[in-house]
Design an enzyme around this catalytic site. Structure first.
Site, PDB file in Angstrom:
ATOM      1  CB  SER A   1      -2.133 -32.248  -4.629  1.00 26.39           C
ATOM      2  OG  SER A   1      -1.869 -31.014  -5.590  1.00 26.39           O
ATOM      3  CB  SER A   2      -0.641 -32.064  -9.806  1.00 20.64           C
ATOM      4  OG  SER A   2      -1.705 -32.790 -10.325  1.00 20.64           O
TER       5      SER A   2
ATOM      6  CD  GLN B   1     -12.443 -28.535  -9.743  1.00 20.48           C
ATOM      7  OE1 GLN B   1     -11.740 -27.633  -9.874  1.00 20.48           O
ATOM      8  NE2 GLN B   1     -12.237 -29.753  -9.650  1.00 20.48           N
TER       9      GLN B   1
ATOM     10  CB  ALA C   1       1.126 -33.055 -13.214  1.00 16.68           C
ATOM     11  CG  LEU C   2      -2.491 -37.513 -15.277  1.00 17.65           C
ATOM     12  CD1 LEU C   2      -3.221 -38.710 -16.110  1.00 17.65           C
ATOM     13  CD2 LEU C   2      -3.724 -36.678 -14.746  1.00 17.65           C
TER      14      LEU C   2
ATOM     15  CG  MET D   1      -5.871 -28.699 -14.801  1.00 12.42           C
ATOM     16  SD  MET D   1      -5.752 -26.885 -14.321  1.00 12.42           S
ATOM     17  CE  MET D   1      -5.230 -26.983 -12.527  1.00 12.42           C
TER      18      MET D   1
ATOM     19  CG  HIS E   1      -5.420 -36.925 -11.642  1.00 10.87           C
ATOM     20  ND1 HIS E   1      -4.099 -36.830 -11.215  1.00 10.87           N
ATOM     21  CD2 HIS E   1      -5.884 -35.906 -11.584  1.00 10.87           C
ATOM     22  CE1 HIS E   1      -4.021 -35.195 -11.202  1.00 10.87           C
ATOM     23  NE2 HIS E   1      -5.125 -34.772 -11.261  1.00 10.87           N
TER      24      HIS E   1
ATOM     25  CG  ASP F   1      -9.892 -30.087  -6.331  1.00  8.17           C
ATOM     26  OD1 ASP F   1      -9.140 -29.120  -6.003  1.00  8.17           O
ATOM     27  OD2 ASP F   1      -9.629 -31.105  -6.717  1.00  8.17           O
TER      28      ASP F   1
ATOM     29  N   GLY G   1     -13.210 -35.219  -8.304  1.00  8.74           N
ATOM     30  CA  GLY G   1     -12.644 -35.623  -6.978  1.00  8.74           C
ATOM     31  C   GLY G   1     -13.219 -34.848  -5.798  1.00  8.74           C
TER      32      GLY G   1
HETATM   33  P1  AMP Z   1      -6.620 -31.614 -11.314  1.00 13.00           P
HETATM   34  O1  AMP Z   1      -5.796 -32.326 -12.352  1.00 13.00           O
HETATM   35  O2  AMP Z   1      -5.857 -31.189 -10.261  1.00 13.00           O
HETATM   36  O3  AMP Z   1      -7.696 -30.536 -11.924  1.00 13.00           O
HETATM   37  O4  AMP Z   1      -7.774 -32.612 -10.892  1.00 13.00           O
HETATM   38  C1  AMP Z   1      -8.566 -33.344 -11.952  1.00 13.00           C
HETATM   39  C2  AMP Z   1      -9.275 -34.203 -10.990  1.00 13.00           C
HETATM   40  O5  AMP Z   1      -8.944 -35.127 -10.120  1.00 13.00           O
HETATM   41  C3  AMP Z   1     -10.333 -33.171 -10.016  1.00 13.00           C
HETATM   42  O6  AMP Z   1     -11.764 -33.726 -10.219  1.00 13.00           O
HETATM   43  C4  AMP Z   1      -9.803 -33.532  -8.707  1.00 13.00           C
HETATM   44  O7  AMP Z   1     -10.681 -33.083  -7.844  1.00 13.00           O
HETATM   45  C5  AMP Z   1      -9.315 -35.067  -8.800  1.00 13.00           C
HETATM   46  N1  AMP Z   1      -8.462 -35.107  -7.936  1.00 13.00           N
HETATM   47  C6  AMP Z   1      -7.206 -34.521  -7.491  1.00 13.00           C
HETATM   48  N2  AMP Z   1      -6.394 -35.075  -6.447  1.00 13.00           N
HETATM   49  C7  AMP Z   1      -7.126 -36.063  -6.182  1.00 13.00           C
HETATM   50  C8  AMP Z   1      -7.201 -36.980  -5.086  1.00 13.00           C
HETATM   51  N3  AMP Z   1      -5.891 -36.772  -4.367  1.00 13.00           N
HETATM   52  N4  AMP Z   1      -7.913 -37.938  -4.830  1.00 13.00           N
HETATM   53  C9  AMP Z   1      -9.027 -38.081  -5.795  1.00 13.00           C
HETATM   54  N5  AMP Z   1      -9.211 -37.174  -6.751  1.00 13.00           N
HETATM   55  C10 AMP Z   1      -8.612 -36.265  -6.814  1.00 13.00           C
END
Ligand code: AMP
Length: 283
Positions: free
Chosen positions: A187-188, A155, A32-33, A30, A37, A152, A149
């Protein structure tokens, strides 16, 4: 790195890759990398010659409208991180491109009851929307491998179930949690914490480690109570701390008889909801 904003642009690029026999790895995000990510993108690049990353803030998985509005959008900075990490194609679609027939279409995927507990209980409809968008993105990108990741936990467990039950021809690769120096899971949403709260938020990881240390000497219910108590310290407010079976996500009653045990937690701080987890045991 090529940028595709429409499904047909994306398909044109992936068709070219396929025609030359290249495997495709896909990382849905989503935006805000952060380094979490990016670790997924790097892993995808090590295993596939072509890596597609999507940035799509999916409205159907937000049960809280304000959370959707406040979700950080940082496309320019994101693009700068993605190319050096090995992304070949950035898919950045609009809502109507992802849901041309409306946001209700395709939202009826069976989640096998895995959405009952934890996040599912506190964020009604969240996993329905998450599964809907992942299915739609998999239909569009048709990757050989999908990277998600461990951060989650519920998820990726639900996505693994969906891939199995719908017979989707994609291998799910789960990547470890990247943490900040103090142990806070990246986390974003961490951007929305005050510097002080962000500094103190290492407590979440410390509590999970303490639970892991004591997992065989205390009852599950006592471990959960202990964790909730330790996390109830301003500005933190825990929503749940659950020790679950890593396959079914059902609460664990007997630690010794459960081969895959995971502690999952959600904590509020500064109006931000933080989630994290730790595998306590996997045989
Ligand atoms: P998001 O943008 O939050 O939807 O995350 C996109 C992907 O990045 C998802 O598969 C998350 O589980 C993974 N992700 C988010 N934060 C982390 C983290 N701290 N370490 C590893 N993977 C992550």
């Amino acid at each position: 790195m090529k940028i595709a904003e429409t499904v047909s642009e994306l398909r044109h690029l992936t068709d070219l890759a396929r025609k030359s026999g290249k495997k495709i790895g896909f990382v849905p995000t989503m935006g805000a990398l952060h380094e979490g990510h990016i670790s997924l993108v790097k892993k995808a690049k090590r295993q596939n010659p072509v890596v597609v990353v999507s940035i799509f803030v999916n409205p159907t998985q937000f049960n809280d409208k304000k959370d959707l509005e406040k979700y950080p959008r940082t496309l320019e900075a994101d693009s700068k991180l993605l190319a050096p990490a090995g992304a070949d194609i950035l898919f950045f679609p609009s809502v109507s491109e992802v849901y041309p027939d409306g946001q209700d279409k395709g939202a009826d995927i069976d989640l096998g009851g895995l959405d009952k507990h934890m996040e599912g209980a506190f964020r009604p409809g969240h996993f329905k929307g998450m599964a809907q968008v992942v299915k739609r993105l998999l239909d569009i990108v048709t990757p050989d491998r999908l990277y998600m990741g461990q951060k989650d936990f519920q998820q990726f467990t639900i996505v693994a179930h969906m891939i199995r039950s719908l017979g989707i021809n994609t291998q799910l690769v789960v990547c470890p949690i990247k943490r900040e120096h103090n142990g806070l899971a990246m986390s974003s949403r961490n951007e929305r914490l005050s510097a002080e709260t962000r500094g103190k938020a290492g407590i979440i990881n410390r509590v999970m480690k303490a639970v892991k240390r004591d997992m065989y000497s205390k009852q599950v219910a006592d471990l959960e109570k202990y964790a909730m108590k330790r996390l109830t310290v301003a500005p933190f407010e825990p929503e749940y701390f659950s020790i679950v079976d890593g396959y079914t996500l059902n609460p664990v009653t007997d630690m010794d008889k459960t081969p895959y045990v995971v502690a999952c937690v959600a904590v509020w701080a500064d109006g931000v909801r933080l989630i994290d987890n730790m595998i306590l045991r996997k045989e």
